[in-house]
Write a protein that holds these residues in place. Structure first.
Motif, short mmCIF file in Angstrom:
data_model
loop_
_atom_site.label_atom_id
_atom_site.label_comp_id
_atom_site.label_asym_id
_atom_site.label_seq_id
_atom_site.Cartn_x
_atom_site.Cartn_y
_atom_site.Cartn_z
N GLY A 34 29.04 17.55 31.02
CA GLY A 34 30.25 17.25 31.78
C GLY A 34 31.29 16.47 31.01
O GLY A 34 32.43 16.33 31.49
N GLU A 35 30.95 15.96 29.83
CA GLU A 35 31.91 15.16 29.07
C GLU A 35 33.06 16.03 28.58
O GLU A 35 32.86 17.09 27.99
N ARG A 36 34.27 15.56 28.80
CA ARG A 36 35.46 16.29 28.35
C ARG A 36 35.67 16.09 26.86
O ARG A 36 35.45 14.99 26.33
N LEU A 37 36.09 17.15 26.20
CA LEU A 37 36.29 17.13 24.76
C LEU A 37 37.79 17.21 24.50
O LEU A 37 38.44 18.20 24.82
N ASN A 38 38.32 16.16 23.90
CA ASN A 38 39.74 16.05 23.62
C ASN A 38 40.00 16.40 22.16
O ASN A 38 39.34 15.88 21.25
N ASP A 39 40.95 17.30 21.95
CA ASP A 39 41.23 17.76 20.59
C ASP A 39 41.54 16.60 19.64
O ASP A 39 41.03 16.55 18.52
N LEU A 57 34.84 25.44 19.08
CA LEU A 57 34.63 25.27 20.52
C LEU A 57 34.52 26.63 21.23
O LEU A 57 33.71 26.79 22.15
N SER A 58 35.31 27.59 20.81
CA SER A 58 35.22 28.93 21.40
C SER A 58 33.86 29.55 21.15
O SER A 58 33.28 30.19 22.04
N GLN A 59 33.32 29.38 19.95
CA GLN A 59 31.99 29.90 19.65
C GLN A 59 30.93 29.20 20.49
O GLN A 59 30.00 29.84 20.99
N LEU A 60 31.05 27.89 20.65
CA LEU A 60 30.09 27.14 21.46
C LEU A 60 30.20 27.52 22.93
O LEU A 60 29.21 27.49 23.67
N ALA A 61 31.41 27.89 23.37
CA ALA A 61 31.57 28.36 24.75
C ALA A 61 30.85 29.69 24.94
O ALA A 61 30.20 29.92 25.97
N ARG A 62 30.95 30.58 23.96
CA ARG A 62 30.23 31.86 24.05
C ARG A 62 28.72 31.65 24.07
O ARG A 62 27.98 32.43 24.68
N MET A 68 35.19 26.11 29.14
CA MET A 68 36.61 26.01 28.84
C MET A 68 37.43 26.68 29.93
O MET A 68 37.10 27.79 30.36
N ALA A 69 38.48 26.00 30.37
CA ALA A 69 39.46 26.58 31.29
C ALA A 69 40.83 26.29 30.70
O ALA A 69 41.21 25.11 30.55
N PRO A 70 41.58 27.33 30.30
CA PRO A 70 42.86 27.12 29.62
C PRO A 70 43.79 26.17 30.39
O PRO A 70 43.96 26.29 31.61
N ASN A 71 44.32 25.20 29.65
CA ASN A 71 45.27 24.22 30.18
C ASN A 71 44.67 23.31 31.25
O ASN A 71 45.41 22.60 31.95
N TYR A 73 40.67 22.12 31.08
CA TYR A 73 39.64 21.27 30.48
C TYR A 73 38.84 22.04 29.44
O TYR A 73 38.76 23.26 29.44
N THR A 74 38.26 21.26 28.55
CA THR A 74 37.19 21.72 27.67
C THR A 74 36.11 20.65 27.78
O THR A 74 36.38 19.47 27.53
N ARG A 75 34.92 21.04 28.19
CA ARG A 75 33.89 20.04 28.45
C ARG A 75 32.50 20.60 28.13
O ARG A 75 32.31 21.83 28.08
N VAL A 76 31.58 19.70 27.94
CA VAL A 76 30.19 20.08 27.73
C VAL A 76 29.65 20.68 29.03
O VAL A 76 29.93 20.17 30.13
N THR A 77 28.91 21.76 28.92
CA THR A 77 28.33 22.41 30.10
C THR A 77 27.45 21.44 30.88
O THR A 77 26.72 20.64 30.29
#
Length: 216
Positions: A34-39, A57-62, A68-71, A73-77
């Motif tokens: 759940g932790e958000r990842l800030n660029d 991050l895109s590879q880890l999302a796959r 990832m949800a554009p605009n 959040y990017t967060r740990v599953t």
């Protein structure tokens, strides 16, 4: 006709290094579910530009480790109890075949290493040490993956198994599964591996991962 170079570019190597560091931080708990990842924070931590970070991050999302949800959040599953059985079964399909291929190929040193890892996990299961099982059980099957001799299957496992296993990282996992039966199935896997019985080892692996079909 010009021949493309197969040598990895510096950019690809940088992306892979970034991916590995973030991957390790997720798997060892440094980055929590759940932790958000800030660029900007990742840039400061990793000392690289934004592009390899976004690619990693895109590879880890796959792979299922990042959401990832554009605009937005990017967060740990965050593992979801409702996904436990499907994740277990998917791992079982992969690992059943891996174990069937690996057991007949094991040399004495490899067999000893796997049996030692199984002994450790069985002890953790008997103690209901859920965090330890979450940490170590995947490592047991990673040893079989290393020994299975099938590069295509190894590649599929390496691309998917961490993301699937991460979905099992729930503090009450022993309440969501038949823990005693899983412990017994791990004992069966150990005995079959020691005996070189790959069919029984495969069936035990599939039972561990909740696949139906075997009569008990």
């Amino acid at each position: 006709m010009p021949v493309p170079s197969s040598a990895p570019t510096e950019h690809k190597l940088l992306r892979d290094t970034v991916r590995q560091k973030i991957h390790e931080a997720i798997m060892d708990g440094t980055l929590e579910p759940g932790e958000r990842l800030n660029d900007d924070e990742l840039i400061a931590w990793l000392g690289v530009s934004r592009t390899p970070i976004r690619e990693a991050l895109s590879q880890l999302a796959r792979a299922g480790l990042i959401e990832m949800a554009p605009n937005r959040y990017t967060r740990v599953t965050t593992p979801d109890p409702g996904e436990v059985i499907e994740a277990m079964q998917t791992l079982g399909v992969l690992f059943g075949g891996v174990v069937r291929l690996a057991v007949p190929r094991l040399g004495s040193a490899s067999r000893k290493r796997i049996l030692s890892a199984l002994d450790k996990t069985i002890t953790e299961l008997e103690a209901h040490d859920v965090p330890a099982v979450n940490r170590d059980a995947l490592g047991v099957f990673a040893l079989y993956v290393d020994e299975c001799g099938n590069e295509n299957l190894q590649r599929v496992c390496q691309d998917t198994m961490d993301g699937l296993a991460f979905r099992l990282r729930l503090p009450n996992l022993d309440e969501l599964l038949d823990w005693d039966q899983m412990t017994e199935d791990f004992r069966r896997l150990r005995a079959a591996t020691a005996d070189g019985d790959n069919i029984t080892a495969e069936l035990a692996t599939e039972a561990i991962h909740m696949l139906p079909g075997e009569k008990r």
